[in-house]
Design an enzyme around this catalytic site. Sequence first.
Site, PDB file in Angstrom:
ATOM      1  N   GLY A   1      -0.997  -5.266   0.265  1.00  0.00           N
ATOM      2  CA  GLY A   1      -2.058  -5.164  -0.727  1.00  0.00           C
ATOM      3  C   GLY A   1      -1.691  -5.874  -2.021  1.00  0.00           C
TER       4      GLY A   1
ATOM      5  N   ALA B   1       0.843  -1.190   0.000  1.00  0.00           N
ATOM      6  CA  ALA B   1       0.000   0.000   0.000  1.00  0.00           C
ATOM      7  C   ALA B   1       0.880   1.242   0.000  1.00  0.00           C
ATOM      8  CB  ALA B   1      -0.882  -0.007   1.240  1.00  0.00           C
TER       9      ALA B   1
ATOM     10  N   GLU C   1       1.849  -6.198   7.208  1.00  0.00           N
ATOM     11  CA  GLU C   1       1.093  -5.097   7.814  1.00  0.00           C
ATOM     12  C   GLU C   1       1.279  -4.952   9.319  1.00  0.00           C
ATOM     13  OE1 GLU C   1       0.013  -7.152   5.521  1.00  0.00           O
ATOM     14  OE2 GLU C   1      -1.284  -6.144   4.071  1.00  0.00           O
TER      15      GLU C   1
END
Length: 696
Positions: free
Chosen positions: A102, A62, A125
């Site tokens: 992502g 991301a 993440e």
Amino acid sequence: MSLVKYEKRDGVGLVLVDNPPVNAFSVGVPRGIMESLAAAAADPDVSAVVVAGSGRTFIAGADIKRLGAWPEGEPNLRDAIEVCEASEKPVVAAIHGHALGGGLELAMACHYRVSTADARLGQPEVKIGVPPGAGGTQRLPRLVGAAKALEMILSGAPISGAQAAGVGLVDRAVERDLVDKAVAFAAERAASGGPHPRVRDREVRVDDPGIFDAMRKQIERRARGMRAPYACIECVEAAVQLPFDEGIAREYEIFDAQVRSPEAAALRHLFFAERQIARVPGIGKDIVTRDIREGAVIGAGTMGSGIAMNFANAGIPVKLFDLGGEQLDRAMAAIERNYASTVSKGRLSEAAMRERLERITPVLELEAVASADFVIEAVFEEMALKLDTFARLDAICKPEAIIASNTSYLDVNRIAAATGRASQVLGTHFFSPANVMRLLEVVRTDSVSDEVLATTLGVGRRMGKVPVVSGVCHGFIGNRMLEGYLREAAFLVEEGALPQDVDRVLTDFGFPMGPFAVSDLAGLDIGWRSRRDHHAAEDERRYSGTIGDRLCERGCFGQKTGSGYYRYEAGSRAPIPSPEVEALIKEVSAELGIERRAIDDEEILSRCIYPVVNEGAKVLDEGIALRAGDIDIVWLNGYGFPAHRGGPMHYADHVGIASIYRRVCDYHERHGAWWQPAPLLERMAREGTTFAERDA
Ligand code: NAI
């Protein structure tokens, strides 16, 4: 400029994400993917789709700056993923380089995945304080089973394409011609007619239903004070317990709350701060660094042995010098023990250990270091000895050699001046244990050249360290700021708290250990001896710690003697509060004429942390640290400051500068000169600014 390109190859639509350098999901990328998929869907000549990354990678994640701050109305990653998964024509992800966060989530929403064997696939993440938030926690367990998914999501560590093929995350791993092979595979799957499998329709494999509670227990210590790892477990648990649509709704909900948490903000801050430390005035991209082929370490004590290992680990042969054979034998034995323990934990091969050991040559003649390109001095912390050592090294070392001191406090400008090569002398302040701790303060002297500084930063990085530039001052960035922390901890105990109270408040805050447990571990005698022997001007402004001295006079040096601020049972490192120490503390308070009082947790915390912030503001104002973020990185990697608080300066922003400033003034009134407010703090409080704004 379009961030996503679309073309046709052999009847297959090729969607190429083209957002250098890492094809992150910036604003516009999801929209581009959706438009390309729509074009493919509408084109009767296209039977299948391949999604790939242009340049050196697939999609590395991301856009972290945009996390939780996506423009209203703009399609996002979740939207692109839905469209991808709903495609009637089969979609194949072609993965090379990195498929992280992502990127992997998008790949898992494709019907098939083809990867190069050396690609890296993962869900990192958790490192920025959130669970995967675009279906990663729902689709990954459906592909690899709950246990493997938990392992990947909780560690954040990527696996290779070859490993991914082994666990079912990708359908095939290829050595070369990735896109061509993916296109051929896509056409073949289209020709087979389908239906094309959707990950969401698969069952989650759970071999052991107790795994979630087991994991929660397992991460307890590591996750101290953090919510993100628990959020990850909860999401994967939802994948097991709920139908896909409900599970993913749960993931979205948990992610959306977590991404706005102070914890996630702190970890994002540290992520960027760590990338900023390499930005140093005077060191541009065009700087030419020197080739370092051989190292040397002077002084084979606690630090010297660890530093020699750092050279060896970086693949640099190193000579280790000390005055006597006994010291060298002891050092080599300690180094061997250290490597052997890493081997026994399975983190190093026997062969690699041999190789590293062979790189370290103990020497008894100082002349033997004449061929070294980079020399690090780690003899006793005494100025006269350092000056003498540097003068001798200057005479022996080759003219272009860099000579660095590992001093903790001493003036490196003075040390440099003892040589005729001041532009090649600087400080390299490692932390103990030197082979383990990631922090390296690189002390920039007045005369050191940019080239030498850049070379030193490079050597630090080769050693796997996080090198932070510090100016010259007593104690540099970290130890200088530490003084107030330890001083207030000692004062609190004289005034009414007990060591275990202070330690509890700071471990609750998130430090792995409190200041008294740390002192016991490090040994109380070191500070005591240096205070006794150097009872000189330099030490006068430092608090002497009456209780610590009293303990040392009784032979209580901490863990190594079985007693210090706590007592320890034989063979155990667990601190046990001691009634004798409590009696001694009360005695000292009485002698000092202090009437002991109840001290609440809030006071303990602010008394210990605010002097760190206050001194940090001075360090920043004086230009000793380049950025508030650098200070945070120092405290994270050198002093165990809890990551989810973002470091002392980020924490100060979070609490509010004005409120901290008021408390500092209040303590200044009550406790005197130790608490002299930093002028910068006063200015910032008045102007209503933050450290983050100052760094921007
Ligand atoms: P240490 O006492 O364990 O080792 C010092 C070594 O230097 C001894 O082996 C001694 O024989 C040797 N030595 C003394 N004079 C020498 C000379 N003229 N030539 C060659 N070797 C000589 O000390 P430690 O803890 O390793 O500290 C070394 C330096 O690192 C000091 O400047 C200290 O302030 C600094 N430092 C120490 C840290 C720690 O936690 N121990 C952390 C960061 C820096």
